[in-house]
Design a protein around this motif. Structure first.
Motif, PDB file in Angstrom:
ATOM      1  N   PHE A 142       0.845  -1.181   0.000  1.00 13.25           N
ATOM      2  CA  PHE A 142       0.000   0.000   0.000  1.00 13.25           C
ATOM      3  C   PHE A 142       0.887   1.239   0.000  1.00 13.25           C
ATOM      4  O   PHE A 142       1.929   1.281   0.663  1.00 13.25           O
ATOM      5  CB  PHE A 142      -0.910   0.015   1.238  1.00 13.25           C
ATOM      6  CG  PHE A 142      -1.854  -1.152   1.272  1.00 13.25           C
ATOM      7  CD1 PHE A 142      -3.045  -1.102   0.569  1.00 13.25           C
ATOM      8  CD2 PHE A 142      -1.552  -2.290   1.990  1.00 13.25           C
ATOM      9  CE1 PHE A 142      -3.915  -2.178   0.587  1.00 13.25           C
ATOM     10  CE2 PHE A 142      -2.407  -3.375   2.016  1.00 13.25           C
ATOM     11  CZ  PHE A 142      -3.602  -3.319   1.304  1.00 13.25           C
ATOM     12  N   CYS A 143       0.459   2.252  -0.733  1.00 15.67           N
ATOM     13  CA  CYS A 143       1.206   3.509  -0.845  1.00 15.67           C
ATOM     14  C   CYS A 143       1.369   4.140   0.533  1.00 15.67           C
ATOM     15  O   CYS A 143       0.412   4.228   1.308  1.00 15.67           O
ATOM     16  CB  CYS A 143       0.464   4.454  -1.785  1.00 15.67           C
ATOM     17  SG  CYS A 143       1.242   6.068  -1.955  1.00 15.67           S
ATOM     18  N   LEU A 144       2.566   4.578   0.840  1.00 13.64           N
ATOM     19  CA  LEU A 144       2.831   5.198   2.129  1.00 13.64           C
ATOM     20  C   LEU A 144       2.229   6.600   2.219  1.00 13.64           C
ATOM     21  O   LEU A 144       2.044   7.127   3.315  1.00 13.64           O
ATOM     22  CB  LEU A 144       4.334   5.264   2.394  1.00 13.64           C
ATOM     23  CG  LEU A 144       5.053   3.925   2.542  1.00 13.64           C
ATOM     24  CD1 LEU A 144       6.537   4.149   2.782  1.00 13.64           C
ATOM     25  CD2 LEU A 144       4.441   3.088   3.651  1.00 13.64           C
ATOM     26  N   SER A 145       1.910   7.211   1.077  1.00  8.60           N
ATOM     27  CA  SER A 145       1.352   8.559   1.079  1.00  8.60           C
ATOM     28  C   SER A 145      -0.166   8.572   1.132  1.00  8.60           C
ATOM     29  O   SER A 145      -0.757   9.384   1.831  1.00  8.60           O
ATOM     30  CB  SER A 145       1.809   9.319  -0.170  1.00  8.60           C
ATOM     31  OG  SER A 145       3.190   9.500  -0.155  1.00  8.60           O
ATOM     32  N   CYS A 146      -0.816   7.678   0.370  1.00 11.99           N
ATOM     33  CA  CYS A 146      -2.278   7.753   0.256  1.00 11.99           C
ATOM     34  C   CYS A 146      -2.993   6.447   0.594  1.00 11.99           C
ATOM     35  O   CYS A 146      -4.211   6.380   0.507  1.00 11.99           O
ATOM     36  CB  CYS A 146      -2.676   8.204  -1.150  1.00 11.99           C
ATOM     37  SG  CYS A 146      -2.340   6.979  -2.435  1.00 11.99           S
ATOM     38  N   ASP A 147      -2.277   5.414   0.932  1.00 14.89           N
ATOM     39  CA  ASP A 147      -2.835   4.101   1.280  1.00 14.89           C
ATOM     40  C   ASP A 147      -3.511   3.383   0.122  1.00 14.89           C
ATOM     41  O   ASP A 147      -4.249   2.426   0.343  1.00 14.89           O
ATOM     42  CB  ASP A 147      -3.802   4.194   2.468  1.00 14.89           C
ATOM     43  CG  ASP A 147      -3.083   4.499   3.763  1.00 14.89           C
ATOM     44  OD1 ASP A 147      -1.919   4.066   3.896  1.00 14.89           O
ATOM     45  OD2 ASP A 147      -3.674   5.155   4.640  1.00 14.89           O
TER      46      ASP A 147
ATOM     47  N   THR B 135       0.571   7.640  -8.919  1.00 11.48           N
ATOM     48  CA  THR B 135       0.018   8.991  -8.779  1.00 11.48           C
ATOM     49  C   THR B 135       0.832   9.821  -7.789  1.00 11.48           C
ATOM     50  O   THR B 135       1.205  10.960  -8.092  1.00 11.48           O
ATOM     51  CB  THR B 135      -1.449   8.922  -8.320  1.00 11.48           C
ATOM     52  OG1 THR B 135      -2.188   8.134  -9.256  1.00 11.48           O
ATOM     53  CG2 THR B 135      -2.059  10.311  -8.221  1.00 11.48           C
ATOM     54  N   CYS B 136       1.118   9.262  -6.641  1.00 14.94           N
ATOM     55  CA  CYS B 136       1.898   9.996  -5.638  1.00 14.94           C
ATOM     56  C   CYS B 136       3.316  10.273  -6.129  1.00 14.94           C
ATOM     57  O   CYS B 136       3.876  11.336  -5.860  1.00 14.94           O
ATOM     58  CB  CYS B 136       1.923   9.238  -4.318  1.00 14.94           C
ATOM     59  SG  CYS B 136       0.319   9.234  -3.486  1.00 14.94           S
ATOM     60  N   LYS B 137       3.895   9.348  -6.863  1.00  9.25           N
ATOM     61  CA  LYS B 137       5.234   9.562  -7.415  1.00  9.25           C
ATOM     62  C   LYS B 137       5.218  10.693  -8.431  1.00  9.25           C
ATOM     63  O   LYS B 137       6.114  11.542  -8.442  1.00  9.25           O
ATOM     64  CB  LYS B 137       5.757   8.257  -8.051  1.00  9.25           C
ATOM     65  CG  LYS B 137       7.155   8.374  -8.589  1.00  9.25           C
ATOM     66  CD  LYS B 137       8.150   8.649  -7.490  1.00  9.25           C
ATOM     67  CE  LYS B 137       9.564   8.638  -8.040  1.00  9.25           C
ATOM     68  NZ  LYS B 137      10.538   9.039  -7.041  1.00  9.25           N
TER      69      LYS B 137
END
Length: 75
Positions: A34-39, A58-60
Motif C-alpha cells: 500500500f502507498c505510504l502517502s495515500c494508502d 500517482t503519488c510519485k
C-alpha cells in the motif's frame, strides 16, 4: 588522435558505467503493498518492476512535479 565521435562514444560509455554503478548501489528492500502517502494499493506489476517501491504512480508523479516546480524547471 581521437575525433569528435570517439569522444562522444567515450562519454556515453562512461555515463552508462556510472548509471550502472549507481543502480547497483541503490539499496532495495521489500516493496510496499500500500502507498505510504495515500494508502492506495500498489499494483503487483509496479512492485515487480521496481523492487523497494513505496508509493503509487500517482503519488510519485505528484512528487516529481513538485520537485520540478521547486527547482524552477519549466514543464
Amino acid at each position: 588522435m581521437a575525433d569528435s565521435m570517439d569522444l562522444v562514444q567515450q562519454r556515453v560509455e562512461e555515463e552508462l558505467a556510472r548509471n550502472l554503478a549507481n543502480a547497483k548501489q541503490h539499496p532495495t528492500g521489500a516493496s510496499e503493498f500500500f502507498c505510504l502517502s495515500c494508502d492506495a494499493v500498489i499494483p503487483e506489476a509496479r512492485r515487480r518492476a521496481l523492487p523497494g517501491v513505496s508509493v503509487c504512480v500517482t503519488c510519485k508523479e505528484v512528487s516529481e512535479l513538485k520537485s520540478a516546480h521547486y527547482k524552477g524547471a519549466a514543464l
